[in-house]
Design a protein around this motif. Structure first.
Motif, PDB file in Angstrom:
ATOM      1  N   ILE A  40      40.965  32.205  31.518  1.00  0.00           N
ATOM      2  CA  ILE A  40      41.012  33.273  32.774  1.00  0.00           C
ATOM      3  C   ILE A  40      41.409  32.477  33.068  1.00  0.00           C
ATOM      4  O   ILE A  40      41.592  30.561  34.588  1.00  0.00           O
ATOM      5  CB  ILE A  40      39.251  32.650  33.263  1.00  0.00           C
ATOM      6  N   ILE A  41      42.306  33.866  34.674  1.00  0.00           N
ATOM      7  CA  ILE A  41      42.865  32.699  35.527  1.00  0.00           C
ATOM      8  C   ILE A  41      42.306  32.913  36.788  1.00  0.00           C
ATOM      9  O   ILE A  41      41.249  33.633  37.600  1.00  0.00           O
ATOM     10  CB  ILE A  41      44.510  33.747  36.152  1.00  0.00           C
ATOM     11  N   GLN A  42      41.686  31.499  37.418  1.00  0.00           N
ATOM     12  CA  GLN A  42      40.180  31.868  38.784  1.00  0.00           C
ATOM     13  C   GLN A  42      41.931  31.837  40.095  1.00  0.00           C
ATOM     14  O   GLN A  42      42.768  30.456  40.430  1.00  0.00           O
ATOM     15  CB  GLN A  42      40.453  30.631  38.826  1.00  0.00           C
ATOM     16  N   SER A  43      41.939  32.477  41.411  1.00  0.00           N
ATOM     17  CA  SER A  43      42.358  32.158  42.423  1.00  0.00           C
ATOM     18  C   SER A  43      41.627  32.780  43.815  1.00  0.00           C
ATOM     19  O   SER A  43      40.467  34.068  43.435  1.00  0.00           O
ATOM     20  CB  SER A  43      43.429  32.635  42.676  1.00  0.00           C
ATOM     21  N   SER A  50      46.332  38.480  39.197  1.00  0.00           N
ATOM     22  CA  SER A  50      46.707  39.666  38.410  1.00  0.00           C
ATOM     23  C   SER A  50      48.174  39.774  38.128  1.00  0.00           C
ATOM     24  O   SER A  50      48.645  40.287  37.218  1.00  0.00           O
ATOM     25  CB  SER A  50      46.382  40.748  39.858  1.00  0.00           C
ATOM     26  N   MET A  51      48.890  38.815  39.077  1.00  0.00           N
ATOM     27  CA  MET A  51      50.050  39.071  38.835  1.00  0.00           C
ATOM     28  C   MET A  51      51.102  38.341  37.884  1.00  0.00           C
ATOM     29  O   MET A  51      51.748  38.556  37.233  1.00  0.00           O
ATOM     30  CB  MET A  51      51.284  38.931  40.611  1.00  0.00           C
ATOM     31  N   LEU A  52      50.149  37.421  37.707  1.00  0.00           N
ATOM     32  CA  LEU A  52      50.789  36.234  36.579  1.00  0.00           C
ATOM     33  C   LEU A  52      49.625  36.916  35.339  1.00  0.00           C
ATOM     34  O   LEU A  52      51.148  36.902  34.280  1.00  0.00           O
ATOM     35  CB  LEU A  52      49.803  34.572  37.052  1.00  0.00           C
ATOM     36  N   MET A  53      49.079  37.326  35.537  1.00  0.00           N
ATOM     37  CA  MET A  53      48.690  38.019  34.347  1.00  0.00           C
ATOM     38  C   MET A  53      49.429  39.108  33.924  1.00  0.00           C
ATOM     39  O   MET A  53      49.795  38.978  32.391  1.00  0.00           O
ATOM     40  CB  MET A  53      46.959  38.542  34.494  1.00  0.00           C
ATOM     41  N   GLU A  94      37.005  39.526  36.005  1.00  0.00           N
ATOM     42  CA  GLU A  94      36.083  39.144  35.457  1.00  0.00           C
ATOM     43  C   GLU A  94      34.957  40.077  35.608  1.00  0.00           C
ATOM     44  O   GLU A  94      33.902  40.224  35.101  1.00  0.00           O
ATOM     45  CB  GLU A  94      35.691  38.082  35.213  1.00  0.00           C
ATOM     46  N   GLU A  95      34.605  40.139  37.205  1.00  0.00           N
ATOM     47  CA  GLU A  95      33.065  40.867  37.272  1.00  0.00           C
ATOM     48  C   GLU A  95      33.481  42.098  36.881  1.00  0.00           C
ATOM     49  O   GLU A  95      32.354  42.646  36.946  1.00  0.00           O
ATOM     50  CB  GLU A  95      33.392  41.159  39.060  1.00  0.00           C
ATOM     51  N   GLY A  96      34.526  42.579  36.545  1.00  0.00           N
ATOM     52  CA  GLY A  96      34.646  44.681  35.881  1.00  0.00           C
ATOM     53  C   GLY A  96      34.347  43.525  34.017  1.00  0.00           C
ATOM     54  O   GLY A  96      32.951  45.074  34.028  1.00  0.00           O
ATOM     55  N   ALA A  97      33.295  42.848  33.866  1.00  0.00           N
ATOM     56  CA  ALA A  97      33.661  42.967  32.891  1.00  0.00           C
ATOM     57  C   ALA A  97      32.177  42.502  32.698  1.00  0.00           C
ATOM     58  O   ALA A  97      31.525  42.292  30.837  1.00  0.00           O
ATOM     59  CB  ALA A  97      33.680  41.916  32.096  1.00  0.00           C
ATOM     60  N   LEU A 141      41.330  37.203  31.503  1.00  0.00           N
ATOM     61  CA  LEU A 141      40.348  37.780  32.248  1.00  0.00           C
ATOM     62  C   LEU A 141      41.141  36.429  34.197  1.00  0.00           C
ATOM     63  O   LEU A 141      41.512  36.286  33.662  1.00  0.00           O
ATOM     64  CB  LEU A 141      39.290  37.187  32.243  1.00  0.00           C
ATOM     65  N   THR A 142      41.036  37.723  35.405  1.00  0.00           N
ATOM     66  CA  THR A 142      40.933  37.217  36.366  1.00  0.00           C
ATOM     67  C   THR A 142      39.511  37.190  37.557  1.00  0.00           C
ATOM     68  O   THR A 142      39.104  37.818  36.361  1.00  0.00           O
ATOM     69  CB  THR A 142      42.239  37.477  37.079  1.00  0.00           C
TER      70      THR A 142
END
Length: 442
Positions: A40-43, A50-53, A94-97, A141-142
């Protein structure tokens, strides 16, 4: 090899984020294992998660990744038996899932999904049908959420985007360079680099990985959640070895073929684990800890300017917003978290009605208070010779890693003068001593 991967990320225009890039890349490689990692990428919003992912995913073959913006609660169960096996399942937010979170947890833990559903046969009669989704699958995920579902958090590595001013300046420089001829050349070079990596990853095989040092390894065991963190640590080691499979001899014993973990793999894994897994054991979310660092700097600057004791240096939310440049929502959320954990104390100012001012209770060093994963074995005991230098100097193994518990700094001495007459408050005891992490990998 990892040094070259970092160079290739830089060549593709992804500046900074060395730990995040390597950990994400290795997590993608782990899709070839029987128990892949999840990330999970958190920011905060617009920080570049999203760019990092997207940048990490771009290094993997298109046919080995599946990406969705959102998923419904039952959608995972009907993807087909082999549609996700040894692939990457990426979900932009992550909210979308959220509705599919239960299925994601099961898929990560069990490596497969099975559901019994009712349907109709050719004669229109009701019947029970079974749907099966076969793993393993690497989940990516992000999220912008400060508080992540605990069950999902326990199963994932949490990466946090660098939101420092230095990183923002580096990104601005790169964005301006993209408008020049050098930027055009970089774009062409990016396509070439990505093609090489995708083809190289297509050559990766799902080999057995044996760790001859496994029984000698150590890990923190003071809480139950480390049972899962320990598995993540071991999987990270195997991912590093699997990535280097063409640089390792293919061994055979008892009719089984395998490759072996080396001490260099352990040194790399320990370096990454200190930051990545140490962060998961921190009671403060990364953005909250970042605010704590800025509060410490703000209070120190005011104390020096106004010649007052830290206990008398109260501050308002407005002053926090002005100092950090954050919007109204962010300081409010993170100040509430710091108050709850007793890093700050709310003071009601008599002439301000219901308005609050805060006092900073935290008296430790924000650098040494950053989380570190303790309890890892000193690799010198296994015969590791730290002689590797090069592009990844910041990721070399510690000469003497800390093996004991984290100690607490002494409480600040009572203040004199004006601060001495104030009611004594319990100071924060959350500061932890850390150590500088220097890892060298060729």
């Amino acid at each position: 090899m990892l040094g070259q991967i970092l160079k290739d990320f830089d060549a593709c225009g992804i500046v900074g984020e060395a730990t995040n890039k390597l950990t994400g890349y290795l997590a993608c490689v782990s899709r070839k294992l029987d128990r892949p990692l999840a990330v999970i990428i958190q920011s905060t919003s617009a920080a570049g998660k999203s760019m990092l992912m997207e940048s990490i995913l771009a290094f993997t073959p298109e046919e080995e990744r599946v990406k969705y913006s959102a998923m419904t609660g039952q959608s995972l169960y009907y993807l087909g038996e082999t549609n996700l096996k040894n692939k990457i399942l990426a979900i932009v937010e992550e909210e979308g899932a959220e509705k599919a979170s239960y299925a994601l947890k099961l898929l990560q833990s069990e490596g497969e999904l099975t559901i019994a559903s009712t349907g109709k046969d050719d004669q229109g009669r009701m019947k029970t049908e079974e749907y099966h989704v076969e793993g393993p699958v690497m989940i990516f995920l992000t999220t912008t959420a400060v508080d992540i579902d605990e069950e999902l958090l326990n199963r994932c590595l949490v990466l946090t985007v660098d939101e420092s001013r230095e990183q923002t300046k580096a990104i601005h420089d790169l964005q301006r360079e993209a408008e020049t001829f050098d930027g055009l050349k970089r774009k062409v070079e990016r396509d070439r680099v990505l093609t090489i990596h995708r083809n190289a990853q297509r050559l990766l095989k799902s080999l057995h990985v044996v760790n001859p040092f496994a029984k000698q390894l150590t890990f923190l065991s003071d809480r139950t959640r480390t049972r899962r963190d320990h598995v993540k640590y071991l999987t990270l080691i195997r991912s590093i070895t699997l990535l280097n499979q063409y640089q390792r001899p293919l061994l055979e014993k008892g009719g089984l073929q395998y490759i072996e973990v080396t001490l260099e793999d352990l040194a790399t894994a320990n370096a990454l684990a200190h930051e990545v897994l140490g962060r998961s054991l921190d009671e403060l979310p990364p953005q909250t800890r970042r605010l704590l660092e800025q509060l410490k700097a703000m209070v120190q600057a005011r104390c020096e300017t106004e010649k007052i004791d830290p206990e008398l240096c109260w501050f308002t939310r407005r002053e926090v917003r002005e100092f950090t440049g954050w919007s109204n929502t962010q300081p409010k959320v993170h100040l509430d978290r710091l108050e709850e954990l007793e890093y700050i104390y709310p003071r009601r100012a008599g002439m301000r009605g219901s308005a609050y001012e805060y006092e900073l209770l935290f008296d430790g060093d924000t650098e040494t208070a950053k989380p570190q994963l303790v309890g890892l074995i000193d690799l010198q005991k296994l015969g590791y010779d730290e002689k590797f230098t090069g592009h990844m100097a910041e990721f070399a193994g510690l000469k003497r890693p800390q093996n004991g518990a984290i100690t607490e700094p002494p409480l600040a001495a009572p203040s004199s003068g004006k601060g001495a007459s104030r009611r004594s408050l319990p100071k924060s005891r959350n500061a932890q001593t850390g150590h500088n992490l220097h890892v060298v990998v060729s």
